[in-house]
Design a protein around this motif. Sequence first.
Motif, PDB file in Angstrom:
ATOM      1  N   LEU A 190       0.106   3.308   3.288  1.00 30.83           N
ATOM      2  CA  LEU A 190       0.576   2.616   2.011  1.00 30.83           C
ATOM      3  C   LEU A 190       0.123   3.294   0.802  1.00 30.83           C
ATOM      4  N   GLU A 193       2.666   4.704  -1.510  1.00 30.74           N
ATOM      5  CA  GLU A 193       3.768   3.912  -2.129  1.00 30.74           C
ATOM      6  C   GLU A 193       3.688   3.652  -3.639  1.00 30.74           C
ATOM      7  N   VAL A 196       4.274  -2.319  -3.336  1.00 29.31           N
ATOM      8  CA  VAL A 196       4.223  -2.911  -2.096  1.00 29.31           C
ATOM      9  C   VAL A 196       4.531  -4.507  -2.308  1.00 29.31           C
ATOM     10  N   THR A 197       5.121  -4.887  -1.457  1.00 24.08           N
ATOM     11  CA  THR A 197       5.218  -6.506  -1.384  1.00 24.08           C
ATOM     12  C   THR A 197       4.409  -7.251  -0.453  1.00 24.08           C
ATOM     13  N   ARG A 200       5.151  -7.155   3.289  1.00 24.14           N
ATOM     14  CA  ARG A 200       4.663  -5.857   3.863  1.00 24.14           C
ATOM     15  C   ARG A 200       3.113  -5.704   3.918  1.00 24.14           C
ATOM     16  N   GLU A 203       1.733  -7.465   7.045  1.00 28.86           N
ATOM     17  CA  GLU A 203       1.663  -6.822   8.367  1.00 28.86           C
ATOM     18  C   GLU A 203       0.105  -6.319   8.523  1.00 28.86           C
TER      19      GLU A 203
END
Length: 307
Positions: A190, A193, A196-197, A200, A203
Motif C-alpha cells: 500500500l 497508493e 486508502v479506504t 481496504r 484486509e
Amino acid sequence: MFVTASIAIQDGSVELQQLRYVVAVAETNSFTRAAERCLVVQSALSHQIARLERELGAKLFERTSRRVRLTQAGAAFLPAARQCLDAAERAAAEVAAAVGEVRGRLAVGLIPTVAAVDLPAALRDFRERYPHVRVSLGVGASDDLVEQVRVGAIDVAFLGLPTTAHPQGVAAHILARDRLVAVVAPAHPLAGEPSVTLARLAEEVFVDLPAGTAGRAQTDQAFAAAGLTRDVAFEVTNADLMARLVQQNLGVSMFASNYVPRLTDVTTIPVPDAPGRVEYLVWNRAGRSPAASAFLDILAIPVDRPE
C-alpha cells in the motif's frame, strides 16, 4: 484527629518528618535506602519510626534480615500519610504563591501521541520561569488520566479522544482537532497508493493500542460504523514500539496526522473515511495548585472560559 482503618492519631502526636520516613521505607522496602533518600542516618530514621509505632500502638513494618514490608496496619496507615504530606506540600505552595513565588510540584499526565503541544519546549519555558517547582511526568491512557485528574492524583493531563467523547468530571480545553492516517512499512504494497479506504485497510493485519482504551476506540468505532472487522494481531501501549512493529512490516497502523512527522522509516497514507481525534488539556475542576495555574498560563489556556 484523623482515623484510618482503626488507627487514630491525635493532633500533634505525629510529625511530618515521621510520615516522610514511613513513605520512604514503604516505597524502597529498605530502611537503609529510605535513610539515603531522606538524607539522614539510618539510626535516626529507625528511631523516629519506632517512636511513631509506639504512639500508634501498632507495628507499621515487618522487619527480617532479608526484607522489610508493610504490616496490615502499615498498609492502612500509608494512604493517610501520603495525603497528609500532599496537603502540607500544597499548603506551603499556597503560602509561597501568596507572596509571589510558585513552588511545590506539578504532576503532568499525557498520552504517548501528544501532538498539539510541544511539551518539552513548554516545560523548558515553565522551568525557566519557575525553577523551584518539581515536575513529574506520567504516560497513560486517556480514560485513566481523566480519573487521576478528577481525584487530584495529577494536576493536568493531555488527552486524545474520539470526536464522540468528551472528558467528564474535569475542566477541559480543546487543543486541536485531527484525523487519523494509515501508517505502513515502506515495503508494504500500500505504500505507493495516494490514499486508502477503511475497507481496504480492514484486509490487513493491524498494530494498535489495547482494546478498551480511548485511543483504540477511535479506530474500533470507525471500522464498526462501516460494518467492517479487522485483525488486530499486536496490541501495544507504546507509540514508538507500535511504529517499530510497522517498520518491520508486521502490520499496519493508524496515527493522528499531526503526530506522524515524528515517526521515521514509515510511509503515511491519507484515509478519506478515517475517524477524527480531539486533543484536550484537562485539569481539576475543584481547584488548581499554584504550579498548575502557572503551567496553564505558560500554555496560554483560558481557564475561566468553559469549553
